[in-house]
Write a protein that holds these residues in place. Structure first.
Motif, PDB file in Angstrom:
ATOM      1  N   LEU B 298       0.831  -1.210   0.000  1.00 45.27           N
ATOM      2  CA  LEU B 298       0.000   0.000   0.000  1.00 45.27           C
ATOM      3  C   LEU B 298       0.864   1.258   0.000  1.00 45.27           C
ATOM      4  CD1 LEU B 298      -2.626   1.605   0.390  1.00 45.27           C
ATOM      5  CD2 LEU B 298      -2.498   1.102   2.822  1.00 45.27           C
ATOM      6  N   LEU B 299       1.850   1.292   0.915  1.00 50.51           N
ATOM      7  CA  LEU B 299       2.696   2.483   1.011  1.00 50.51           C
ATOM      8  C   LEU B 299       3.541   2.650  -0.251  1.00 50.51           C
ATOM      9  CD1 LEU B 299       3.752   2.288   4.765  1.00 50.51           C
ATOM     10  CD2 LEU B 299       2.007   3.732   3.718  1.00 50.51           C
ATOM     11  N   SER B 300       4.023   1.534  -0.810  1.00 44.09           N
ATOM     12  CA  SER B 300       4.794   1.621  -2.060  1.00 44.09           C
ATOM     13  C   SER B 300       3.960   2.255  -3.153  1.00 44.09           C
ATOM     14  CB  SER B 300       5.227   0.235  -2.533  1.00 44.09           C
ATOM     15  OG  SER B 300       5.982  -0.408  -1.571  1.00 44.09           O
ATOM     16  N   ALA B 301       2.710   1.815  -3.257  1.00 42.97           N
ATOM     17  CA  ALA B 301       1.847   2.329  -4.321  1.00 42.97           C
ATOM     18  C   ALA B 301       1.595   3.820  -4.134  1.00 42.97           C
ATOM     19  CB  ALA B 301       0.530   1.568  -4.348  1.00 42.97           C
ATOM     20  N   LEU B 302       1.380   4.242  -2.894  1.00 42.84           N
ATOM     21  CA  LEU B 302       1.144   5.676  -2.644  1.00 42.84           C
ATOM     22  C   LEU B 302       2.390   6.478  -3.016  1.00 42.84           C
ATOM     23  CD1 LEU B 302      -0.796   5.581   0.754  1.00 42.84           C
ATOM     24  CD2 LEU B 302      -1.694   5.776  -1.563  1.00 42.84           C
ATOM     25  N   PHE B 303       3.544   5.989  -2.561  1.00 42.55           N
ATOM     26  CA  PHE B 303       4.811   6.658  -2.838  1.00 42.55           C
ATOM     27  C   PHE B 303       5.072   6.733  -4.344  1.00 42.55           C
ATOM     28  CE2 PHE B 303       9.490   6.125  -3.382  1.00 42.55           C
ATOM     29  CZ  PHE B 303       9.862   7.362  -2.916  1.00 42.55           C
ATOM     30  N   TYR B 304       4.819   5.615  -5.004  1.00 37.31           N
ATOM     31  CA  TYR B 304       5.046   5.485  -6.433  1.00 37.31           C
ATOM     32  C   TYR B 304       4.155   6.456  -7.206  1.00 37.31           C
ATOM     33  CZ  TYR B 304       5.893   2.601 -10.628  1.00 37.31           C
ATOM     34  OH  TYR B 304       6.257   2.118 -11.847  1.00 37.31           O
ATOM     35  N   SER B 305       2.902   6.600  -6.768  1.00 33.82           N
ATOM     36  CA  SER B 305       1.985   7.529  -7.429  1.00 33.82           C
ATOM     37  C   SER B 305       2.472   8.970  -7.289  1.00 33.82           C
ATOM     38  CB  SER B 305       0.582   7.412  -6.839  1.00 33.82           C
ATOM     39  OG  SER B 305       0.111   6.100  -6.953  1.00 33.82           O
ATOM     40  N   VAL B 306       2.964   9.289  -6.083  1.00 35.38           N
ATOM     41  CA  VAL B 306       3.473  10.647  -5.864  1.00 35.38           C
ATOM     42  C   VAL B 306       4.683  10.907  -6.760  1.00 35.38           C
ATOM     43  CG1 VAL B 306       4.550  12.165  -4.167  1.00 35.38           C
ATOM     44  CG2 VAL B 306       2.578  10.780  -3.523  1.00 35.38           C
ATOM     45  N   ILE B 307       5.583   9.900  -6.832  1.00 35.96           N
ATOM     46  CA  ILE B 307       6.768  10.035  -7.680  1.00 35.96           C
ATOM     47  C   ILE B 307       6.374  10.309  -9.131  1.00 35.96           C
ATOM     48  CG2 ILE B 307       8.634   8.701  -8.755  1.00 35.96           C
ATOM     49  CD1 ILE B 307       9.462   9.571  -6.082  1.00 35.96           C
ATOM     50  N   ASN B 308       5.372   9.571  -9.606  1.00 34.18           N
ATOM     51  CA  ASN B 308       4.996   9.752 -11.002  1.00 34.18           C
ATOM     52  C   ASN B 308       4.355  11.110 -11.245  1.00 34.18           C
ATOM     53  OD1 ASN B 308       5.991   7.479 -12.435  1.00 34.18           O
ATOM     54  ND2 ASN B 308       4.535   6.237 -11.281  1.00 34.18           N
ATOM     55  N   LEU B 309       3.716  11.649 -10.203  1.00 33.73           N
ATOM     56  CA  LEU B 309       3.206  13.019 -10.299  1.00 33.73           C
ATOM     57  C   LEU B 309       4.383  13.994 -10.410  1.00 33.73           C
ATOM     58  CD1 LEU B 309       0.467  14.530 -10.142  1.00 33.73           C
ATOM     59  CD2 LEU B 309       1.004  14.962  -7.745  1.00 33.73           C
ATOM     60  N   CYS B 310       5.411  13.754  -9.578  1.00 30.60           N
ATOM     61  CA  CYS B 310       6.607  14.605  -9.622  1.00 30.60           C
ATOM     62  C   CYS B 310       7.254  14.543 -11.008  1.00 30.60           C
ATOM     63  CB  CYS B 310       7.627  14.159  -8.583  1.00 30.60           C
ATOM     64  SG  CYS B 310       7.062  14.327  -6.902  1.00 30.60           S
ATOM     65  N   VAL B 311       7.250  13.342 -11.593  1.00 27.73           N
ATOM     66  CA  VAL B 311       7.846  13.171 -12.920  1.00 27.73           C
ATOM     67  C   VAL B 311       7.170  14.103 -13.921  1.00 27.73           C
ATOM     68  CG1 VAL B 311       7.942  11.576 -14.851  1.00 27.73           C
ATOM     69  CG2 VAL B 311       8.730  10.854 -12.612  1.00 27.73           C
ATOM     70  N   ASP B 312       5.844  14.179 -13.853  1.00 28.91           N
ATOM     71  CA  ASP B 312       5.116  15.064 -14.763  1.00 28.91           C
ATOM     72  C   ASP B 312       5.544  16.514 -14.572  1.00 28.91           C
ATOM     73  OD1 ASP B 312       3.842  12.858 -15.635  1.00 28.91           O
ATOM     74  OD2 ASP B 312       1.966  13.217 -14.570  1.00 28.91           O
ATOM     75  N   VAL B 313       5.730  16.887 -13.300  1.00 33.83           N
ATOM     76  CA  VAL B 313       6.137  18.265 -13.008  1.00 33.83           C
ATOM     77  C   VAL B 313       7.529  18.532 -13.561  1.00 33.83           C
ATOM     78  CG1 VAL B 313       6.631  19.898 -11.156  1.00 33.83           C
ATOM     79  CG2 VAL B 313       4.667  18.360 -10.971  1.00 33.83           C
ATOM     80  N   VAL B 314       8.447  17.590 -13.335  1.00 30.16           N
ATOM     81  CA  VAL B 314       9.820  17.754 -13.818  1.00 30.16           C
ATOM     82  C   VAL B 314       9.836  17.854 -15.344  1.00 30.16           C
ATOM     83  CG1 VAL B 314      12.067  16.621 -14.021  1.00 30.16           C
ATOM     84  CG2 VAL B 314      10.870  16.625 -11.841  1.00 30.16           C
ATOM     85  N   ASN B 315       9.051  16.990 -15.993  1.00 33.14           N
ATOM     86  CA  ASN B 315       9.011  17.022 -17.451  1.00 33.14           C
ATOM     87  C   ASN B 315       8.494  18.356 -17.969  1.00 33.14           C
ATOM     88  OD1 ASN B 315      10.169  14.668 -18.236  1.00 33.14           O
ATOM     89  ND2 ASN B 315       8.279  13.494 -18.158  1.00 33.14           N
ATOM     90  N   ALA B 316       7.507  18.906 -17.279  1.00 34.08           N
ATOM     91  CA  ALA B 316       6.992  20.212 -17.694  1.00 34.08           C
ATOM     92  C   ALA B 316       8.062  21.278 -17.538  1.00 34.08           C
ATOM     93  CB  ALA B 316       5.755  20.559 -16.875  1.00 34.08           C
ATOM     94  N   ALA B 317       8.945  21.105 -16.545  1.00 30.36           N
ATOM     95  CA  ALA B 317      10.021  22.071 -16.341  1.00 30.36           C
ATOM     96  C   ALA B 317      11.083  21.933 -17.426  1.00 30.36           C
ATOM     97  CB  ALA B 317      10.643  21.879 -14.958  1.00 30.36           C
ATOM     98  N   ILE B 318      11.355  20.680 -17.847  1.00 29.29           N
ATOM     99  CA  ILE B 318      12.377  20.463 -18.879  1.00 29.29           C
ATOM    100  C   ILE B 318      11.868  20.947 -20.233  1.00 29.29           C
ATOM    101  CG2 ILE B 318      13.705  18.735 -20.126  1.00 29.29           C
ATOM    102  CD1 ILE B 318      13.672  17.012 -17.687  1.00 29.29           C
TER     103      ILE B 318
END
Lengths: 300, 325
Positions: B298-318
């Motif tokens: 459960l915690l892995s999935a929550l963490f993983y979802s947050v990471i993938n949200l961050c990825v979208d943000v980083v990509n928008a910055a790049i």
């Protein structure tokens, strides 16, 4: 004078030349398929090719290093490692084939439905797939395997469930793209039913990408199955499962009995490698435009 | 994202509560009377309707209550929190190794296509994804500990003769560095190298593959020719123009790799007896104590979802062309 490409000449080059050409063009695919064929043969012919029985202990030959009697050595019960690897091929390939087929049989129709009909139902299907994909794949496999309990059934359910969204997503994307093609639209306008459109247009177009994904998923399934067994879930001892053989051997590694872990691991790696290479090769062969870099699935 | 998170909770609930045998039986033991089991069921809330149990499960989880481990007797969350720094240390080290190896290899293999370095990149990426992590870890132990005697015994994150420095960050290497305790730092780094190397291979494989493909694609585009035509040096064209544009798919894959690292940590920590979250999960499995496994998932999935949200943000910055609603 019109130049005709050699490939199209009716009287082609000799068999040797065309074999060489196929080899050059699809080297990786052929190597992968060759290794897969080798392991399938080993699995089918296990009783014929293996020198010993896979689960009969021989206390006089405990922990024997590789020699002429036991080519890959023996384990702590004196069981022949080579024999157990040969029989283990049956388990690993069985798990891979059953779980990948189950995932395809579930995932493809779900994705097809979501891609063709869309709407609320399709949305629900794809959100459920997103939920499954929200878990790291090996972690979800562990959680499902633990919930169902150790054993072959838990392993099969776990690997199938983890693999379903991969097929569903591919099928959904393909279907959504194909159904809007002009000739499919005209088929529908001419009165083709849903079933007819699916059979005549969507499934044939989807076959190649799904085959590629299935091949890569076979490798993923072998690797995940071995990982589950290594961690104590999945197929249980004394079954000659490769992952649990590596696990057994790890206790004897430091004391110098390296063969117990080394050889089963090599077996896992060669099978997974073969499926990966074959999957990549298939993608290139079936769709020359596909970029050489796609997603490789076999990482737990 | 909210429906997915909700779904993650529901699926975890199903896995944790519905599928296994009666949890009350696990608590009171097989020798208990039906009355005792009944009482425990009431105590655990198992007599309530399923939807009510689900709501209680989510409410408890939001309050940080994920149940108690049968093995350690502690709340699962505090067990996991205690072991998280070691896993973090291992994972970050593996990511550093992966970047140091994969970025040059991936970029060079694209720039020097069909040379030996391209061939090397191909071999590395193919074998990296095909090798069972746990087996690679054992191979490393076999070579560097058993045969060559240059690595420490695969028993945790610090030699037994050393005492852990006072916990400041709870990350051993950092604490030793802050404390200026060089022998401990040296021992901690020595223990870290092999597991981090084993865990990094999958990431190296994927990164090399993605970087190569991504660079090759970018290098053929018009703006690269324009950049060259404007008189930019090769290095500037490759690094400023091509590399940055090749990064978007790579960052996305990297986000996905975090999930892979969480799974890989379970395998690698088990092999090296690393005192992190992963080896905790394995010891729970071996003790048939499956609640911690479900919490970890459960915690892995929550963490993983947050990471993938961050990825979208980083990509928008790049890439300023990427926008999200």
């Amino acid at each position: 004078m019109i130049e005709v490409p050699v490939d199209t000449l009716a009287v082609g080059p000799g068999i040797a030349a065309s074999t060489a050409r196929i080899w050059r063009r699809h080297r990786m695919l052929l190597v992968g398929l060759g290794v897969v064929a080798f392991w399938v043969a080993v699995a089918v012919l296990a009783p014929v090719v293996s020198p010993y029985a896979p689960d009969v202990p021989d206390m006089t030959a405990r922990l024997a290093p590789p020699d002429l009697h036991h080519l890959l050595g023996t384990d702590e019960y004196g069981r022949d490692i080579l024999t157990r690897i040969v029989y283990g091929a049956r388990l690993s390939l069985l798990v891979a084939i059953v779980s990948t087929s189950a995932a395809a049989v579930l995932g493809v129709p779900l994705g097809l439905y979501a891609g063709y009909r869309g709407g609320f139902g399709g949305e629900v299907v794809m959100r459920i797939m997103d939920i499954l994909l929200a878990f790291p794949s090996l972690v979800l496999a562990l959680a499902v395997g633990a919930a169902v309990g150790p054993g072959m059934a838990g392993e099969l359910v776990a690997i199938s469930l983890v693999s379903v969204p991969v097929f569903a997503r591919q099928a959904q994307a393909q279907t959504a793209a194909i159904k809007n093609l002009l000739y499919v639209e005209s088929a529908r306008a001419a009165g083709a039913t849903f079933g007819r459109v699916v059979r005549a247009h969507i499934l044939p177009n989807m076959f190649a990408p799904v085959l590629v994904i299935a091949t890569l998923n076979l490798g993923f399934a072998v690797l995940t199955g071995a990982s589950l067994s290594f961690l104590g879930l999945g197929v249980q001892p004394p079954a000659p499962e490769w992952g649990s053989m590596v696990s057994d051997g790890s206790q004897y590694l430091v004391s110098g009995q390296w063969w117990m872990s080394l050889f089963p691991g090599l077996a896992i790696m060669s099978v997974v490698f073969a499926f990966n290479v074959a999957g990549d090769g298939l993608r290139d062969a079936l769709d020359p435009r596909a970029r050489a870099a796609g997603r490789t699935l076999s990482t737990p | 994202m909210v429906p997915v998170i909700l779904g993650v909770f529901v699926l975890s609930f199903v896995l944790a509560r519905v599928v296994p045998a009666n949890p009350a039986l696990l608590v009171v033991g097989l020798q208990s009377t039906p009355a005792e089991i009944r009482a425990e069921e009431v105590a655990l809330g198992l007599n309530l309707p399923l939807w009510r149990q689900l709501l209680d499960f989510i409410a408890a989880a939001l309050h940080g209550d994920f149940g108690t481990s049968i093995v350690t007797g502690h709340p699962v969350l505090s067990d996991l929190a205690e072991r998280l720094p070691a896993t973090l240390e291992l994972t970050v080290a593996s990511v550093v190794i992966a970047l140091v190896v994969a970025v040059p290899l991936g970029v060079l293999s694209a720039l020097r296509r069909d040379t030996w370095i391209d061939w090397l990149a191909h071999v590395v990426s193919l074998s990296g994804v095909s090798m069972p992590l746990f087996w690679l870890g054992l191979l490393l132990i076999m070579v560097f500990y058993s045969a060559l005697h240059i690595a420490p015994a695969p028993m945790g994150d610090l030699g037994i003769i050393y005492q852990s420095p006072p916990p400041i960050t709870h990350i051993l290497v950092l604490d030793a560095l802050i404390e200026g305790d060089w022998p401990v730092l040296w021992s901690a780094l020595g223990h870290l190298v092999l597991p981090a190397l084993a865990l990094s291979t999958g990431t190296i494989a994927i990164l090399v593959r993605m970087l190569r493909a991504s660079m090759l694609e970018v290098l053929h585009q018009d703006f690269i020719r324009t950049a060259r035509a404007k008189g930019n040096g090769a290095w500037r064209v490759y690094m400023v123009h091509a590399f940055r544009n090749a990064l978007v798919p790579v960052v996305t894959i990297f986000g996905l790799q975090i999930g892979y690292l969480l799974g890989g940590a379970v395998l690698v920590e088990t092999v090296f007896n690393w005192p992190g979250v992963g080896s905790y999960v394995t010891s729970a499995i071996l003790a048939s104590d499956y609640a911690p496994v479900e919490v970890f998932a459960l915690l892995s999935a929550l963490f993983y979802s947050v990471i993938n949200l961050c990825v979208d943000v980083v990509n928008a910055a790049i890439d300023p062309r990427i926008t999200y609603n």
